[in-house]
Design an enzyme around this catalytic site. Sequence first.
Site, PDB file in Angstrom:
ATOM      1  N   ARG A  47       1.091  -1.109  -0.012  1.00  0.00           N
ATOM      2  CA  ARG A  47       0.069   0.114   0.201  1.00  0.00           C
ATOM      3  C   ARG A  47       0.323   1.325   0.220  1.00  0.00           C
ATOM      4  O   ARG A  47       2.440   1.225   0.526  1.00  0.00           O
ATOM      5  CB  ARG A  47      -1.144  -0.255   1.376  1.00  0.00           C
ATOM      6  CG  ARG A  47      -0.742  -0.932   2.832  1.00  0.00           C
ATOM      7  CD  ARG A  47       0.851  -0.005   3.504  1.00  0.00           C
ATOM      8  NE  ARG A  47       0.361   1.603   3.450  1.00  0.00           N
ATOM      9  CZ  ARG A  47       1.237   2.209   4.079  1.00  0.00           C
ATOM     10  NH1 ARG A  47       2.480   2.088   4.126  1.00  0.00           N
ATOM     11  NH2 ARG A  47       0.843   3.475   4.101  1.00  0.00           N
ATOM     12  N   GLY A  48       0.259   2.505  -0.563  1.00  0.00           N
ATOM     13  CA  GLY A  48       0.958   4.153  -0.358  1.00  0.00           C
ATOM     14  C   GLY A  48       1.504   4.070  -1.344  1.00  0.00           C
ATOM     15  O   GLY A  48       1.776   2.655  -2.415  1.00  0.00           O
ATOM     16  N   ALA A  49       0.911   5.355  -2.253  1.00  0.00           N
ATOM     17  CA  ALA A  49       0.416   5.401  -3.792  1.00  0.00           C
ATOM     18  C   ALA A  49       1.835   5.354  -5.026  1.00  0.00           C
ATOM     19  O   ALA A  49       1.637   3.997  -5.041  1.00  0.00           O
ATOM     20  CB  ALA A  49       0.557   6.875  -3.646  1.00  0.00           C
ATOM     21  N   ARG A 102      -7.716  -0.209  -6.448  1.00  0.00           N
ATOM     22  CA  ARG A 102      -7.399   1.793  -5.466  1.00  0.00           C
ATOM     23  C   ARG A 102      -8.058   2.173  -6.184  1.00  0.00           C
ATOM     24  O   ARG A 102      -7.008   2.840  -7.269  1.00  0.00           O
ATOM     25  CB  ARG A 102      -6.553   1.620  -4.625  1.00  0.00           C
ATOM     26  CG  ARG A 102      -6.345  -0.311  -4.263  1.00  0.00           C
ATOM     27  CD  ARG A 102      -5.368   0.284  -2.897  1.00  0.00           C
ATOM     28  NE  ARG A 102      -6.112   1.226  -2.008  1.00  0.00           N
ATOM     29  CZ  ARG A 102      -5.526   1.182  -0.369  1.00  0.00           C
ATOM     30  NH1 ARG A 102      -3.813   0.990  -0.918  1.00  0.00           N
ATOM     31  NH2 ARG A 102      -6.201   2.008   0.663  1.00  0.00           N
ATOM     32  N   GLN A 209      -1.716   2.407   9.450  1.00  0.00           N
ATOM     33  CA  GLN A 209       0.035   2.637   9.729  1.00  0.00           C
ATOM     34  C   GLN A 209       0.570   3.515  10.081  1.00  0.00           C
ATOM     35  O   GLN A 209       1.853   3.076   9.848  1.00  0.00           O
ATOM     36  CB  GLN A 209      -0.627   3.125   7.714  1.00  0.00           C
ATOM     37  CG  GLN A 209      -1.754   2.807   6.594  1.00  0.00           C
ATOM     38  CD  GLN A 209      -2.712   2.697   6.792  1.00  0.00           C
ATOM     39  OE1 GLN A 209      -3.700   2.973   7.749  1.00  0.00           O
ATOM     40  NE2 GLN A 209      -3.416   2.972   5.563  1.00  0.00           N
ATOM     41  N   ASP A 250      -1.878  11.125  -2.323  1.00  0.00           N
ATOM     42  CA  ASP A 250      -2.131   9.482  -2.689  1.00  0.00           C
ATOM     43  C   ASP A 250      -2.637  10.987  -4.917  1.00  0.00           C
ATOM     44  O   ASP A 250      -3.095   9.626  -5.670  1.00  0.00           O
ATOM     45  CB  ASP A 250      -2.952   9.017  -2.700  1.00  0.00           C
ATOM     46  CG  ASP A 250      -2.874   8.253  -1.530  1.00  0.00           C
ATOM     47  OD1 ASP A 250      -2.869   8.577   0.114  1.00  0.00           O
ATOM     48  OD2 ASP A 250      -2.286   7.054  -1.729  1.00  0.00           O
ATOM     49  N   ASN A 260      -5.353  12.429   0.389  1.00  0.00           N
ATOM     50  CA  ASN A 260      -4.404  11.442   1.774  1.00  0.00           C
ATOM     51  C   ASN A 260      -5.286  10.728   2.506  1.00  0.00           C
ATOM     52  O   ASN A 260      -6.359  11.365   2.444  1.00  0.00           O
ATOM     53  CB  ASN A 260      -3.135  12.364   2.068  1.00  0.00           C
ATOM     54  CG  ASN A 260      -1.481  11.376   2.292  1.00  0.00           C
ATOM     55  OD1 ASN A 260      -1.565  10.690   2.637  1.00  0.00           O
ATOM     56  ND2 ASN A 260      -1.593  11.808   3.630  1.00  0.00           N
TER      57      ASN A 260
HETATM   58  O1  MRU Z   1      -3.903   3.273   2.269  1.00  0.00           O
HETATM   59  P1  MRU Z   1      -2.747   3.566   2.341  1.00  0.00           P
HETATM   60  O2  MRU Z   1      -2.242   2.563   3.651  1.00  0.00           O
HETATM   61  O3  MRU Z   1      -2.367   2.964   1.188  1.00  0.00           O
HETATM   62  O4  MRU Z   1      -2.337   5.048   1.502  1.00  0.00           O
HETATM   63  C1  MRU Z   1      -1.581   5.940   1.857  1.00  0.00           C
HETATM   64  C2  MRU Z   1      -1.138   7.285   2.354  1.00  0.00           C
HETATM   65  O5  MRU Z   1      -2.304   7.204   2.588  1.00  0.00           O
HETATM   66  C3  MRU Z   1      -0.049   7.816   1.862  1.00  0.00           C
HETATM   67  O6  MRU Z   1       0.035   8.799   2.359  1.00  0.00           O
HETATM   68  C4  MRU Z   1       0.245   8.165   0.456  1.00  0.00           C
HETATM   69  O7  MRU Z   1      -0.386   6.426  -0.276  1.00  0.00           O
HETATM   70  C5  MRU Z   1       1.874   9.048   0.201  1.00  0.00           C
HETATM   71  S1  MRU Z   1       2.810   7.689   0.529  1.00  0.00           S
HETATM   72  C6  MRU Z   1       4.742   8.401  -0.063  1.00  0.00           C
END
Ligand code: MRU
Length: 360
Positions: A47-49, A102, A209, A250, A260
């Site tokens: 996960r994470g963009a 997603r 997270q 994101d 985000n």
């Molecule tokens: O749902 P997630 O855990 O994928 O969400 C992640 C975030 O909101 C992060 O802040 C975002 O993706 C930036 S990661 C460099």
Amino acid sequence: MPEVRPIVWDDEGLQLLDQRLLPDREVYIPCKNVEDVAKYIKEMVVRGAPAIGVSAAFGMVLAAGKLAGNCPNGQGNGSGSAAPPGFFEGLRDAAVLLKGTRPTAVNLNWAVERILKKADSLKGENPGKIHKELALEAVKIYEEDIEVNEQIGRLGAGLIGKGSTILTHCNAGALATAGYGTALGVIRSAFAQGKDIRVFADETRPFLQGSRLTVWELQKEGIPVTLIVDSAAGYYMSRKHIHYVIVGADRVAANGDTANKIGTYSLAVLARENNIPFYVAVPFSTFDFSIKSGEDIVVEERDHREVTHLNNTLLTVPGIPAGNPAFDITPAALVSAFITELGVLHKPNRAKLAEFFRLE
Ligand code: MRU
């Protein structure tokens, strides 16, 4: 090589660190095909963009490998016949599958489109050759992501004063990228420069997270971190414990509105009320100039069980309706600056962004 590696691509193929099991266990899951990658992105193994973008790029490579294997002479790199139209159709199907996992993080689209573009540029080549070239492109995306994060880190560290305390939300660290991180990249870099910083990490309900991932990453490197519940952020800000808020993103719309993790908007409002700089550390690949404002950003609604349950334990009244938007939108006016690999843009708005990225 970064210490925390959420994505591994080697002779064995693609393996993803199962982030659902952290911090208890470090387990890598092999991905045999693009369907596995799509499933693991959806289920938040990764996960994470930026991390889901990089994983999707490798997912496209797995799809190309399978399609090449199904073509006559497909795996060869030599003078085999040109890839048939079905090869490219198969790649497009893989792209649709990955993009549907997603909806909010734009990096997923960005990385998949980059692989498709590369494939289109190789029309006329044999399938084996295209597969190999796509693998090289995906590795490039992976390596560039780490370089970009390091640059964001260097530039962002310049904004941080010695002895300060930084609040962060969710996990925008090595785990959310190919390595190093965006918001945590700034924190890593400032710490490495001996700035004597401390971090407050929001636990980030409901997926945690912050408490499971951010705290784990920072502790591994000896960066002082204190875990707080999300609703304590205002208290600590009002008592002058926090000097900066730094988060990732994101998707950023053309006017600077920023999607985000849910709870980011509340932090931005609190930061403004308390005169605390609110920074968004974000690579260029997260900007989506096809979207005018945050109103047009699709916000993922996740399974309500994430709110009503912890693992399999019910936390509330059976059957209670719940809401679980995974992200929120922070208006550009609340962002003190975007920290990008191309520079720092203070007080962003549509015109400044267009000029900064030379879009007009
Ligand atoms: O749902 P997630 O855990 O994928 O969400 C992640 C975030 O909101 C992060 O802040 C975002 O993706 C930036 S990661 C460099």
